[in-house]
Motif scaffolding. Structure first.
Motif, PDB file in Angstrom:
ATOM      1  N   GLY A 237       0.819  -1.211   0.000  1.00 34.41           N
ATOM      2  CA  GLY A 237       0.000   0.000   0.000  1.00 34.41           C
ATOM      3  C   GLY A 237       0.848   1.254   0.000  1.00 34.41           C
ATOM      4  N   GLU A 238       0.441   2.211  -0.832  1.00 42.71           N
ATOM      5  CA  GLU A 238       1.082   3.530  -0.884  1.00 42.71           C
ATOM      6  C   GLU A 238      -0.029   4.575  -0.830  1.00 42.71           C
ATOM      7  OE1 GLU A 238       4.225   4.622  -1.058  1.00 42.71           O
ATOM      8  OE2 GLU A 238       5.095   2.607  -0.955  1.00 42.71           O
ATOM      9  N   ASN A 239       0.242   5.723  -0.201  1.00 38.93           N
ATOM     10  CA  ASN A 239      -0.854   6.693  -0.113  1.00 38.93           C
ATOM     11  C   ASN A 239      -0.779   7.825  -1.124  1.00 38.93           C
ATOM     12  OD1 ASN A 239       1.199   8.012   1.246  1.00 38.93           O
ATOM     13  ND2 ASN A 239      -0.231   9.123   2.564  1.00 38.93           N
ATOM     14  N   THR A 240       0.312   7.892  -1.907  1.00 42.27           N
ATOM     15  CA  THR A 240       0.315   8.848  -3.028  1.00 42.27           C
ATOM     16  C   THR A 240       0.654   8.102  -4.319  1.00 42.27           C
ATOM     17  OG1 THR A 240       2.658   9.451  -3.007  1.00 42.27           O
ATOM     18  CG2 THR A 240       1.208  10.678  -1.498  1.00 42.27           C
ATOM     19  N   VAL A 241       0.031   8.558  -5.402  1.00 39.45           N
ATOM     20  CA  VAL A 241       0.257   7.876  -6.674  1.00 39.45           C
ATOM     21  C   VAL A 241       1.667   8.148  -7.191  1.00 39.45           C
ATOM     22  CG1 VAL A 241      -0.668   9.632  -8.247  1.00 39.45           C
ATOM     23  CG2 VAL A 241      -0.864   7.215  -8.836  1.00 39.45           C
ATOM     24  N   GLN A 242       2.246   9.295  -6.820  1.00 45.10           N
ATOM     25  CA  GLN A 242       3.613   9.597  -7.254  1.00 45.10           C
ATOM     26  C   GLN A 242       4.586   8.545  -6.709  1.00 45.10           C
ATOM     27  OE1 GLN A 242       1.406  11.685  -5.916  1.00 45.10           O
ATOM     28  NE2 GLN A 242       1.779  13.819  -6.466  1.00 45.10           N
ATOM     29  N   GLU A 243       4.496   8.307  -5.407  1.00 44.43           N
ATOM     30  CA  GLU A 243       5.406   7.340  -4.794  1.00 44.43           C
ATOM     31  C   GLU A 243       5.091   5.924  -5.288  1.00 44.43           C
ATOM     32  OE1 GLU A 243       5.736   7.712  -0.542  1.00 44.43           O
ATOM     33  OE2 GLU A 243       7.143   6.040  -0.388  1.00 44.43           O
ATOM     34  N   LEU A 244       3.823   5.636  -5.473  1.00 50.21           N
ATOM     35  CA  LEU A 244       3.429   4.315  -5.986  1.00 50.21           C
ATOM     36  C   LEU A 244       4.051   4.083  -7.365  1.00 50.21           C
ATOM     37  CD1 LEU A 244      -0.085   2.691  -5.782  1.00 50.21           C
ATOM     38  CD2 LEU A 244       1.153   2.740  -7.955  1.00 50.21           C
ATOM     39  N   ALA A 245       3.971   5.103  -8.235  1.00 52.10           N
ATOM     40  CA  ALA A 245       4.511   4.957  -9.598  1.00 52.10           C
ATOM     41  C   ALA A 245       6.033   4.774  -9.566  1.00 52.10           C
ATOM     42  CB  ALA A 245       4.119   6.169 -10.441  1.00 52.10           C
ATOM     43  N   GLN A 246       6.693   5.503  -8.672  1.00 53.37           N
ATOM     44  CA  GLN A 246       8.163   5.357  -8.553  1.00 53.37           C
ATOM     45  C   GLN A 246       8.545   3.947  -8.134  1.00 53.37           C
ATOM     46  OE1 GLN A 246       9.550   8.231  -5.711  1.00 53.37           O
ATOM     47  NE2 GLN A 246       9.120   9.963  -7.081  1.00 53.37           N
ATOM     48  N   LYS A 247       7.812   3.438  -7.151  1.00 49.97           N
ATOM     49  CA  LYS A 247       8.142   2.101  -6.659  1.00 49.97           C
ATOM     50  C   LYS A 247       7.751   1.034  -7.679  1.00 49.97           C
ATOM     51  CE  LYS A 247       8.462   3.272  -1.837  1.00 49.97           C
ATOM     52  NZ  LYS A 247       7.768   3.454  -0.544  1.00 49.97           N
ATOM     53  N   ALA A 248       6.636   1.253  -8.382  1.00 45.05           N
ATOM     54  CA  ALA A 248       6.248   0.306  -9.432  1.00 45.05           C
ATOM     55  C   ALA A 248       7.332   0.257 -10.500  1.00 45.05           C
ATOM     56  CB  ALA A 248       4.899   0.710 -10.033  1.00 45.05           C
ATOM     57  N   ALA A 249       7.923   1.414 -10.817  1.00 47.96           N
ATOM     58  CA  ALA A 249       8.992   1.460 -11.817  1.00 47.96           C
ATOM     59  C   ALA A 249      10.212   0.674 -11.320  1.00 47.96           C
ATOM     60  CB  ALA A 249       9.377   2.908 -12.116  1.00 47.96           C
ATOM     61  N   HIS A 250      10.511   0.812 -10.033  1.00 49.06           N
ATOM     62  CA  HIS A 250      11.643   0.084  -9.452  1.00 49.06           C
ATOM     63  C   HIS A 250      11.467  -1.430  -9.598  1.00 49.06           C
ATOM     64  CE1 HIS A 250      14.995  -0.689  -6.659  1.00 49.06           C
ATOM     65  NE2 HIS A 250      14.233  -1.658  -6.177  1.00 49.06           N
ATOM     66  N   TYR A 251      10.198  -1.886  -9.438  1.00 50.39           N
ATOM     67  CA  TYR A 251       9.930  -3.330  -9.499  1.00 50.39           C
ATOM     68  C   TYR A 251       9.348  -3.754 -10.858  1.00 50.39           C
ATOM     69  CZ  TYR A 251      10.889  -3.623  -4.516  1.00 50.39           C
ATOM     70  OH  TYR A 251      11.509  -3.585  -3.297  1.00 50.39           O
ATOM     71  N   ALA A 252       9.476  -2.902 -11.870  1.00 50.42           N
ATOM     72  CA  ALA A 252       8.928  -3.216 -13.195  1.00 50.42           C
ATOM     73  C   ALA A 252       9.517  -4.539 -13.683  1.00 50.42           C
ATOM     74  CB  ALA A 252       9.254  -2.098 -14.172  1.00 50.42           C
ATOM     75  N   GLY A 253       8.684  -5.352 -14.313  1.00 49.58           N
ATOM     76  CA  GLY A 253       9.182  -6.628 -14.819  1.00 49.58           C
ATOM     77  C   GLY A 253       8.974  -7.762 -13.829  1.00 49.58           C
ATOM     78  N   ARG A 254       8.647  -7.428 -12.591  1.00 55.40           N
ATOM     79  CA  ARG A 254       8.341  -8.477 -11.604  1.00 55.40           C
ATOM     80  C   ARG A 254       6.829  -8.622 -11.537  1.00 55.40           C
ATOM     81  NH1 ARG A 254      11.856  -9.403  -6.346  1.00 55.40           N
ATOM     82  NH2 ARG A 254      10.160 -10.889  -6.162  1.00 55.40           N
ATOM     83  N   ASP A 255       6.305  -9.720 -12.071  1.00 59.39           N
ATOM     84  CA  ASP A 255       4.843  -9.827 -12.097  1.00 59.39           C
ATOM     85  C   ASP A 255       4.276 -10.346 -10.778  1.00 59.39           C
ATOM     86  OD1 ASP A 255       5.594 -12.422 -12.299  1.00 59.39           O
ATOM     87  OD2 ASP A 255       4.861 -12.726 -14.347  1.00 59.39           O
ATOM     88  N   ASP A 256       5.144 -10.528  -9.779  1.00 60.10           N
ATOM     89  CA  ASP A 256       4.646 -10.948  -8.464  1.00 60.10           C
ATOM     90  C   ASP A 256       4.538  -9.778  -7.488  1.00 60.10           C
ATOM     91  OD1 ASP A 256       7.377 -10.551  -8.284  1.00 60.10           O
ATOM     92  OD2 ASP A 256       7.684 -12.162  -6.821  1.00 60.10           O
ATOM     93  N   VAL A 257       4.666  -8.549  -7.972  1.00 61.86           N
ATOM     94  CA  VAL A 257       4.545  -7.382  -7.103  1.00 61.86           C
ATOM     95  C   VAL A 257       3.377  -6.524  -7.591  1.00 61.86           C
ATOM     96  CG1 VAL A 257       5.712  -5.333  -6.178  1.00 61.86           C
ATOM     97  CG2 VAL A 257       7.040  -7.391  -6.712  1.00 61.86           C
ATOM     98  N   ARG A 258       2.442  -6.206  -6.683  1.00 62.91           N
ATOM     99  CA  ARG A 258       1.302  -5.371  -7.044  1.00 62.91           C
ATOM    100  C   ARG A 258       1.150  -4.231  -6.035  1.00 62.91           C
ATOM    101  NH1 ARG A 258      -0.214 -10.391  -7.368  1.00 62.91           N
ATOM    102  NH2 ARG A 258      -1.626 -10.363  -5.575  1.00 62.91           N
ATOM    103  N   TRP A 259       0.449  -3.192  -6.482  1.00 64.41           N
ATOM    104  CA  TRP A 259       0.377  -1.954  -5.691  1.00 64.41           C
ATOM    105  C   TRP A 259      -1.056  -1.558  -5.402  1.00 64.41           C
ATOM    106  CZ3 TRP A 259       4.888  -0.768  -3.672  1.00 64.41           C
ATOM    107  CH2 TRP A 259       6.021  -1.292  -4.303  1.00 64.41           C
ATOM    108  N   ALA A 260      -1.277  -1.160  -4.169  1.00 64.49           N
ATOM    109  CA  ALA A 260      -2.593  -0.681  -3.740  1.00 64.49           C
ATOM    110  C   ALA A 260      -2.473   0.794  -3.393  1.00 64.49           C
ATOM    111  CB  ALA A 260      -3.069  -1.473  -2.525  1.00 64.49           C
TER     112      ALA A 260
END
Ligand SMILES: *Cc1c(COP(=O)(O)O)cnc(C)c1O
Length: 242
Positions: free
Chosen positions: A66-89
């Motif tokens: 869970g992340e409470n801002t979309v900016q931080e969520l997008a940054q972290k999603a980019a860090h884990y891009a390519g890993r299909d076992d990581v999802r973001w709320a």
């Protein structure tokens, strides 16, 4: 002169041990509520925390964060891009003009409270051919500082989501009043349970509104006693946020 690297104290956090302790709290609360422990999902909240700590939670078997801002969520999603076992709320308020990043990177959105945002998310989700699980955020405490719909607007708002087939309604979300008064906190959670019953009785959208996203580090036991099925836990797992 001693030099402290930013976030260096984070590396001392034993995420796996903290996760076990939180899971034990969940199990005890479920036992007291006469519910199976498997009926509550622990959603680790990683806001402000570095990948080193997220990696520890991943290693311990958690895959949604869970992340409470979309900016931080997008940054972290980019860090884990390519890993299909990581999802973001996304668990915090979203401005309509940032719907695009949420549509791209989030699997869950716990703070839906506007039809205009629902429209924008639908449009952005169509563009990237994705769906998004959504929770309606309810302002259960009546505090003007909190986001979410007033309880009396929830049923009509839920009906208004019918046209948005990219949004998959999962349930309701709330933040209880931040108070030591257990009765006041309980009243917030009880209100959400009552709204869930209303939505089910009226068969709104024909889904079960099964998931109640409520309870944080300080109040997860009370939330579980009032039917929480997702608890959003940050501090008790990853330490304080300074
Ligand atoms: C930060 C946050 C949490 C987690 O709170 P803790 O007290 O650190 O467990 C839960 N829900 C939302 C919406 C948050 O922003």
């Amino acid at each position: 002169m001693a030099v402290t690297l930013p976030g260096a104290e984070d590396h001392a956090v034993d995420v796996a041990a903290n996760l076990r302790a939180v899971q034990a709290r969940i199990e005890r609360a479920c036992l007291e509520a006469g519910r199976p422990a498997s009926s509550v999902r622990l959603l680790p909240v990683t806001k402000t925390k570095p990948a080193a700590l997220i990696d520890q939670a991943l290693a311990a078997g958690h895959h949604v964060f869970g992340e409470n801002t979309v900016q931080e969520l997008a940054q972290k999603a980019a860090h884990y891009a390519g890993r299909d076992d990581v999802r973001w709320a996304l668990i915090g308020h979203l401005q309509t003009n940032k719907a695009r990043d949420a549509a791209r990177h989030a699997s869950e959105f716990h703070a839906l409270a506007s039809v205009r945002l629902a429209e924008e998310l639908q449009r952005r989700l169509e563009a990237v051919d994705r769906t998004l699980e959504v929770w309606i955020q309810v302002n259960s405490s009546g505090e003007t500082t909190k986001f979410g719909l007033p309880p009396e607007q929830v049923t009509s708002f839920a009906r208004a989501l019918a046209p948005f087939d990219r949004l998959v309604p999962r349930g309701l979300m709330t933040l209880a009043v931040d108070s030591d008064d257990r009765a006041a906190v309980s009243a917030c959670f009880a209100k959400i349970q009552e709204l869930q019953r209303d939505l089910r009785d009226q068969q709104v959208l024909g889904c079960g509104w099964d998931d109640l996203s409520m309870g944080m580090s300080g109040d997860l036991e009370l939330a579980i006693s009032h039917g929480a099925t997702t608890v959003r836990i940050g501090t008790a797992i990853f330490g304080g946020r300074g």
